[in-house]
Write a protein that holds these residues in place. Structure first.
Motif, PDB file in Angstrom:
ATOM      1  N   ASP A  16     -17.209  56.651  26.488  1.00  0.00           N
ATOM      2  CA  ASP A  16     -17.533  58.074  26.585  1.00  0.00           C
ATOM      3  C   ASP A  16     -16.674  58.784  27.623  1.00  0.00           C
ATOM      4  O   ASP A  16     -16.941  59.933  27.975  1.00  0.00           O
ATOM      5  CB  ASP A  16     -19.018  58.253  26.929  1.00  0.00           C
ATOM      6  CG  ASP A  16     -19.921  57.840  25.776  1.00  0.00           C
ATOM      7  OD1 ASP A  16     -19.435  57.823  24.631  1.00  0.00           O
ATOM      8  OD2 ASP A  16     -21.104  57.536  26.025  1.00  0.00           O
ATOM      9  N   THR A  18     -17.119  62.209  15.098  1.00  0.00           N
ATOM     10  CA  THR A  18     -17.922  62.916  16.089  1.00  0.00           C
ATOM     11  C   THR A  18     -17.870  64.420  15.825  1.00  0.00           C
ATOM     12  O   THR A  18     -16.922  64.910  15.206  1.00  0.00           O
ATOM     13  CB  THR A  18     -17.386  62.595  17.507  1.00  0.00           C
ATOM     14  OG1 THR A  18     -18.295  63.064  18.495  1.00  0.00           O
ATOM     15  CG2 THR A  18     -16.016  63.203  17.738  1.00  0.00           C
ATOM     16  N   ARG A  57     -12.848  57.569  15.411  1.00  0.00           N
ATOM     17  CA  ARG A  57     -14.173  57.865  15.951  1.00  0.00           C
ATOM     18  C   ARG A  57     -14.665  59.138  15.270  1.00  0.00           C
ATOM     19  O   ARG A  57     -13.988  60.170  15.308  1.00  0.00           O
ATOM     20  CB  ARG A  57     -14.107  58.069  17.459  1.00  0.00           C
ATOM     21  CG  ARG A  57     -15.442  58.445  18.081  1.00  0.00           C
ATOM     22  CD  ARG A  57     -15.348  58.482  19.588  1.00  0.00           C
ATOM     23  NE  ARG A  57     -16.653  58.767  20.183  1.00  0.00           N
ATOM     24  CZ  ARG A  57     -16.976  58.452  21.430  1.00  0.00           C
ATOM     25  NH1 ARG A  57     -16.092  57.855  22.210  1.00  0.00           N
ATOM     26  NH2 ARG A  57     -18.173  58.745  21.897  1.00  0.00           N
ATOM     27  N   MET A  95     -14.716  52.958  21.356  1.00  0.00           N
ATOM     28  CA  MET A  95     -14.256  53.866  22.392  1.00  0.00           C
ATOM     29  C   MET A  95     -15.381  54.159  23.379  1.00  0.00           C
ATOM     30  O   MET A  95     -16.555  54.198  23.016  1.00  0.00           O
ATOM     31  CB  MET A  95     -13.772  55.183  21.773  1.00  0.00           C
ATOM     32  CG  MET A  95     -12.587  55.047  20.852  1.00  0.00           C
ATOM     33  SD  MET A  95     -12.061  56.679  20.240  1.00  0.00           S
ATOM     34  CE  MET A  95     -10.839  56.191  19.036  1.00  0.00           C
ATOM     35  N   THR A 135     -14.268  56.204   8.891  1.00  0.00           N
ATOM     36  CA  THR A 135     -14.999  55.555   9.978  1.00  0.00           C
ATOM     37  C   THR A 135     -14.336  54.253  10.421  1.00  0.00           C
ATOM     38  O   THR A 135     -14.561  53.788  11.541  1.00  0.00           O
ATOM     39  CB  THR A 135     -16.461  55.285   9.564  1.00  0.00           C
ATOM     40  OG1 THR A 135     -17.222  54.914  10.705  1.00  0.00           O
ATOM     41  CG2 THR A 135     -16.549  54.166   8.524  1.00  0.00           C
ATOM     42  N   SER A 171      -4.678  56.528  19.043  1.00  0.00           N
ATOM     43  CA  SER A 171      -6.120  56.520  18.807  1.00  0.00           C
ATOM     44  C   SER A 171      -6.474  57.788  18.051  1.00  0.00           C
ATOM     45  O   SER A 171      -5.839  58.839  18.248  1.00  0.00           O
ATOM     46  CB  SER A 171      -6.890  56.462  20.125  1.00  0.00           C
ATOM     47  OG  SER A 171      -6.623  55.252  20.812  1.00  0.00           O
ATOM     48  N   TYR A 227     -10.915  61.614  26.514  1.00  0.00           N
ATOM     49  CA  TYR A 227      -9.886  61.073  25.634  1.00  0.00           C
ATOM     50  C   TYR A 227      -8.547  61.068  26.360  1.00  0.00           C
ATOM     51  O   TYR A 227      -8.158  62.078  26.956  1.00  0.00           O
ATOM     52  CB  TYR A 227      -9.761  61.910  24.364  1.00  0.00           C
ATOM     53  CG  TYR A 227     -11.002  61.956  23.513  1.00  0.00           C
ATOM     54  CD1 TYR A 227     -11.728  60.807  23.246  1.00  0.00           C
ATOM     55  CD2 TYR A 227     -11.427  63.153  22.966  1.00  0.00           C
ATOM     56  CE1 TYR A 227     -12.872  60.853  22.459  1.00  0.00           C
ATOM     57  CE2 TYR A 227     -12.565  63.203  22.173  1.00  0.00           C
ATOM     58  CZ  TYR A 227     -13.291  62.055  21.921  1.00  0.00           C
ATOM     59  OH  TYR A 227     -14.407  62.107  21.145  1.00  0.00           O
ATOM     60  N   VAL A 243      -9.544  60.483  16.512  1.00  0.00           N
ATOM     61  CA  VAL A 243     -10.899  61.026  16.527  1.00  0.00           C
ATOM     62  C   VAL A 243     -10.992  62.052  15.394  1.00  0.00           C
ATOM     63  O   VAL A 243     -10.091  62.875  15.235  1.00  0.00           O
ATOM     64  CB  VAL A 243     -11.214  61.710  17.873  1.00  0.00           C
ATOM     65  CG1 VAL A 243     -12.603  62.343  17.849  1.00  0.00           C
ATOM     66  CG2 VAL A 243     -11.081  60.721  19.025  1.00  0.00           C
TER      67      VAL A 243
END
Length: 202
Positions: free
Chosen positions: A3, A191, A189, A1, A185, A160, A6, A162
């Motif tokens: 930066d 974070t 993503r 992904m 993982t 997707s 989103y 996160v």
């Protein structure tokens, strides 16, 4: 992904309920202790506030067994414990969401009576698609089962994913680290919440 912000994100808060987070009620005191030590509720509440301020969906995925436990079977440890202790039933204190998390009037609450994961037998997928959601930001518990299951099912449906890692907990620090490093993982993503906030649109 990348930066970049989103695309069309929603915050999905998994199973943050008194019957799971309070040690005297939880079938996993270790999970309750880790969630408290990591301040999962407080951190997730801050994240939810940021989503609401931008008009982005906040979704609570909760367990609410029928009072008569129809549809429940002791074919897993969690199912067996729910049946044994007659816990997490609709209308009980067990299923209540901590006040710091809401739900606010604008939030979506998706409840399930059976199964172990948030998409199973619920309207979660339909509601997300009606809100044009493309990215699921996961918070809450647990990194043992609910969050990996949610992430896997989300990826299968084309979302997707996160993981706001510092807004999550497992039954022990060792289990949490193993699941995040070896399964989550591969699906999401990983974070911290501060990074999530910096990438929210609007």
């Amino acid at each position: 992904m990348s930066d970049d912000p989103y695309p069309s994100p929603a915050l999905i808060i998994s199973e943050c309920q008194r019957g799971i987070l309070e040690p005297e009620r939880s079938v996993s005191p270790g999970l309750a202790a880790m969630a408290a030590a990591r301040n999962v509720v407080g951190r997730t509440a801050t994240l939810a506030t940021e989503f609401r301020a931008r008009g982005l969906p906040v979704v609570h995925c909760i367990i609410e067994h029928r009072a008569d436990f129809k549809g429940m079977r002791p074919n897993s440890y969690l199912g067996a414990m729910s049946l044994k202790h007659r816990s997490m039933t609709v209308g009980s204190e067990d299923v209540e969401i901590p006040a710091d998390l809401g739900p606010e009037q604008s939030d979506i609450v998706s409840s399930r009576a059976t199964g172990l994961t948030a998409f199973y037998g619920t309207d979660l997928d339909v509601m997300l698609r009606l809100e044009n959601v493309a990215t699921l930001v996961l918070a809450g518990v647990s990194s043992n089962i609910a969050l990996p299951g949610l992430a896997l099912e989300a990826v299968n449906r084309g979302y997707s994913v996160v993981l706001a890692e510092d807004c999550t907990a497992g039954s022990s620090p060792e289990t949490h680290e193993f699941m995040v490093s070896n399964m989550l993982t591969l699906l999401a993503r990983i974070t911290p919440a501060v990074d999530v906030i910096s990438r929210l649109p609007g």
